[in-house]
Design a protein around this motif. Structure first.
Motif, mmCIF file in Angstrom:
data_model
loop_
_atom_site.group_PDB
_atom_site.id
_atom_site.type_symbol
_atom_site.label_atom_id
_atom_site.label_comp_id
_atom_site.label_asym_id
_atom_site.label_seq_id
_atom_site.Cartn_x
_atom_site.Cartn_y
_atom_site.Cartn_z
ATOM 1 N N ILE A 83 0.839 -1.209 0.000
ATOM 2 C CA ILE A 83 0.000 0.000 0.000
ATOM 3 C C ILE A 83 0.868 1.251 0.000
ATOM 4 C CG2 ILE A 83 -1.644 1.338 1.371
ATOM 5 C CD1 ILE A 83 -2.960 -1.249 2.196
ATOM 6 N N GLY A 84 1.959 1.228 0.759
ATOM 7 C CA GLY A 84 2.857 2.388 0.779
ATOM 8 C C GLY A 84 3.428 2.683 -0.596
ATOM 9 N N ARG A 85 3.783 1.627 -1.322
ATOM 10 C CA ARG A 85 4.296 1.819 -2.678
ATOM 11 C C ARG A 85 3.204 2.361 -3.597
ATOM 12 N NH1 ARG A 85 6.666 -3.453 -5.427
ATOM 13 N NH2 ARG A 85 4.453 -4.027 -5.159
ATOM 14 N N ALA A 86 1.956 1.860 -3.409
ATOM 15 C CA ALA A 86 0.846 2.337 -4.239
ATOM 16 C C ALA A 86 0.525 3.801 -3.951
ATOM 17 C CB ALA A 86 -0.387 1.466 -4.006
ATOM 18 N N LEU A 87 0.678 4.218 -2.706
ATOM 19 C CA LEU A 87 0.405 5.611 -2.355
ATOM 20 C C LEU A 87 1.327 6.564 -3.110
ATOM 21 C CD1 LEU A 87 -0.159 5.317 1.494
ATOM 22 C CD2 LEU A 87 -1.858 6.021 -0.189
ATOM 23 N N LYS A 88 2.512 6.096 -3.468
ATOM 24 C CA LYS A 88 3.469 6.931 -4.183
ATOM 25 C C LYS A 88 3.374 6.760 -5.693
ATOM 26 C CE LYS A 88 6.708 6.613 -0.305
ATOM 27 N NZ LYS A 88 8.048 6.151 0.154
ATOM 28 N N ALA A 89 2.549 5.812 -6.139
ATOM 29 C CA ALA A 89 2.406 5.551 -7.566
ATOM 30 C C ALA A 89 1.342 6.463 -8.180
ATOM 31 C CB ALA A 89 2.038 4.079 -7.794
ATOM 32 N N ALA A 90 1.099 6.270 -9.472
ATOM 33 C CA ALA A 90 0.146 7.129 -10.180
ATOM 34 C C ALA A 90 -1.299 6.756 -9.906
ATOM 35 C CB ALA A 90 0.425 7.075 -11.679
ATOM 36 N N THR A 91 -1.534 5.520 -9.481
ATOM 37 C CA THR A 91 -2.899 5.081 -9.223
ATOM 38 C C THR A 91 -3.002 4.458 -7.831
ATOM 39 O OG1 THR A 91 -2.520 2.884 -10.181
ATOM 40 C CG2 THR A 91 -3.282 4.617 -11.672
ATOM 41 N N LEU A 92 -4.202 4.527 -7.261
ATOM 42 C CA LEU A 92 -4.479 3.916 -5.964
ATOM 43 C C LEU A 92 -5.876 3.304 -6.030
ATOM 44 C CD1 LEU A 92 -3.506 3.400 -3.067
ATOM 45 C CD2 LEU A 92 -4.584 5.563 -2.406
ATOM 46 N N PRO A 93 -5.986 2.060 -6.532
ATOM 47 C CA PRO A 93 -7.307 1.456 -6.721
ATOM 48 C C PRO A 93 -7.936 0.992 -5.413
ATOM 49 C CG PRO A 93 -5.585 -0.084 -7.377
ATOM 50 C CD PRO A 93 -4.900 1.207 -7.037
ATOM 51 N N LEU A 94 -9.187 1.386 -5.221
ATOM 52 C CA LEU A 94 -9.998 0.946 -4.095
ATOM 53 C C LEU A 94 -11.201 0.195 -4.659
ATOM 54 C CD1 LEU A 94 -10.863 1.056 -1.034
ATOM 55 C CD2 LEU A 94 -12.081 3.170 -1.611
ATOM 56 N N ALA A 95 -11.480 -0.989 -4.122
ATOM 57 C CA ALA A 95 -12.611 -1.789 -4.609
ATOM 58 C C ALA A 95 -13.339 -2.405 -3.420
ATOM 59 C CB ALA A 95 -12.135 -2.878 -5.560
ATOM 60 N N PHE A 96 -14.667 -2.478 -3.507
ATOM 61 C CA PHE A 96 -15.467 -3.107 -2.467
ATOM 62 C C PHE A 96 -16.863 -3.370 -3.009
ATOM 63 C CE2 PHE A 96 -15.646 1.478 -1.944
ATOM 64 C CZ PHE A 96 -16.991 1.757 -1.821
ATOM 65 N N THR A 97 -17.626 -4.144 -2.273
ATOM 66 C CA THR A 97 -19.022 -4.387 -2.612
ATOM 67 C C THR A 97 -19.896 -3.648 -1.611
ATOM 68 O OG1 THR A 97 -18.554 -6.570 -3.556
ATOM 69 C CG2 THR A 97 -20.828 -6.113 -2.912
ATOM 70 N N LEU A 98 -20.767 -2.813 -2.133
ATOM 71 C CA LEU A 98 -21.713 -2.066 -1.303
ATOM 72 C C LEU A 98 -23.025 -2.840 -1.315
ATOM 73 C CD1 LEU A 98 -21.865 0.712 0.220
ATOM 74 C CD2 LEU A 98 -22.947 1.606 -1.837
ATOM 75 N N ASN A 99 -23.334 -3.479 -0.198
ATOM 76 C CA ASN A 99 -24.549 -4.284 -0.107
ATOM 77 C C ASN A 99 -25.706 -3.418 0.386
ATOM 78 O OD1 ASN A 99 -23.471 -6.882 -0.886
ATOM 79 N ND2 ASN A 99 -22.367 -6.871 1.054
ATOM 80 N N LEU A 148 -23.773 -3.773 -5.073
ATOM 81 C CA LEU A 148 -23.147 -2.872 -6.038
ATOM 82 C C LEU A 148 -21.633 -3.037 -5.963
ATOM 83 C CD1 LEU A 148 -25.231 0.365 -5.346
ATOM 84 C CD2 LEU A 148 -25.716 -1.456 -6.995
ATOM 85 N N ALA A 149 -21.033 -3.409 -7.074
ATOM 86 C CA ALA A 149 -19.571 -3.554 -7.145
ATOM 87 C C ALA A 149 -18.958 -2.183 -7.422
ATOM 88 C CB ALA A 149 -19.193 -4.550 -8.226
ATOM 89 N N VAL A 150 -18.133 -1.706 -6.487
ATOM 90 C CA VAL A 150 -17.553 -0.371 -6.581
ATOM 91 C C VAL A 150 -16.052 -0.489 -6.825
ATOM 92 C CG1 VAL A 150 -17.190 1.823 -5.393
ATOM 93 C CG2 VAL A 150 -19.306 0.533 -5.018
#
Length: 198
Positions: A83-99, A148-150
């Motif tokens: 996650i630390g490496r992703a925070l410094k990258a160009a993208t930070l993907p977040l995914a979850f299911t909203l029930n 809902l897939a977010v």
């Protein structure tokens, strides 16, 4: 905790006018003895259902499962590094299911075939999506799940935020952080009538 948070669906949009093809199909159904307006009533009833957030599940940040963890301090060294490496990258993907839970207090059944939605977090639009499946809710207190897939790139939609704020938002959206998060869902349902979406 996320359970019990009430969603605030936007005002139901007016039903779009039918095309000439749909009107002809409805006329054919009427001649065949079917009730051509039943789907329209189901859609109208669906817009009068009550909606609440049942749960947020399967949350991942930069591909790391964070659901069930109260914050970054509970991450393993490898996950924290990812996650630390992703925070410094160009993208930070977040995914979850909203029930989402739909409850129908009305005397007629409710249904829809497609749901276009916009998700706002603390008043800011986070992402939008489309649920392309039929959902039916029985009358007089019937309940049905609406999953809902977010998926969202936090770096793109929240540019200018600090790295810590981005990480905290991810945990808060999942209901795992230490700050309450207000989730608002604006939705526009559609119904299939004689092969046409209304």
């Amino acid at each position: 905790a996320q359970d019990g948070r009430v969603l605030r669906p936007g005002r139901p949009a007016p039903i779009r006018p039918m095309t000439a093809r749909a009107r002809a199909a409805l006329f054919g159904l009427a001649l065949a003895g079917c009730d051509p307006l039943a789907p329209v009533r189901e859609l109208q009833t669906f817009s009068r259902c009550e909606f609440r957030l049942s749960s947020v599940a399967g949350t991942t940040l930069a591909g790391v499962a964070i659901h069930g963890r109260r914050g970054p301090s509970e991450l393993s060294p490898l996950d924290a590094f990812t996650i630390g490496r992703a925070l410094k990258a160009a993208t930070l993907p977040l995914a979850f299911t909203l029930n989402v839970e739909a409850r129908n207090p009305n005397a007629e059944p409710a249904a829809m075939n497609r749901l276009a939605w916009i998700l706002l977090v603390d008043g800011r639009e986070l992402t939008a999506g489309l649920l392309d499946r039929r959902v039916e809710v029985e009358a007089n207190g019937g309940v049905a799940p609406v999953p809902l897939a977010v998926a969202v790139d936090l770096k793109q939609v929240l540019s200018g935020e600090s790295l810590q704020d981005l990480a905290n938002l991810a945990f808060n959206v999942a209901g795992l952080g230490d700050r309450p998060t207000r989730i608002t869902l604006r939705a526009k349902p559609s119904i299939l009538v004689a092969g046409q979406l209304l």
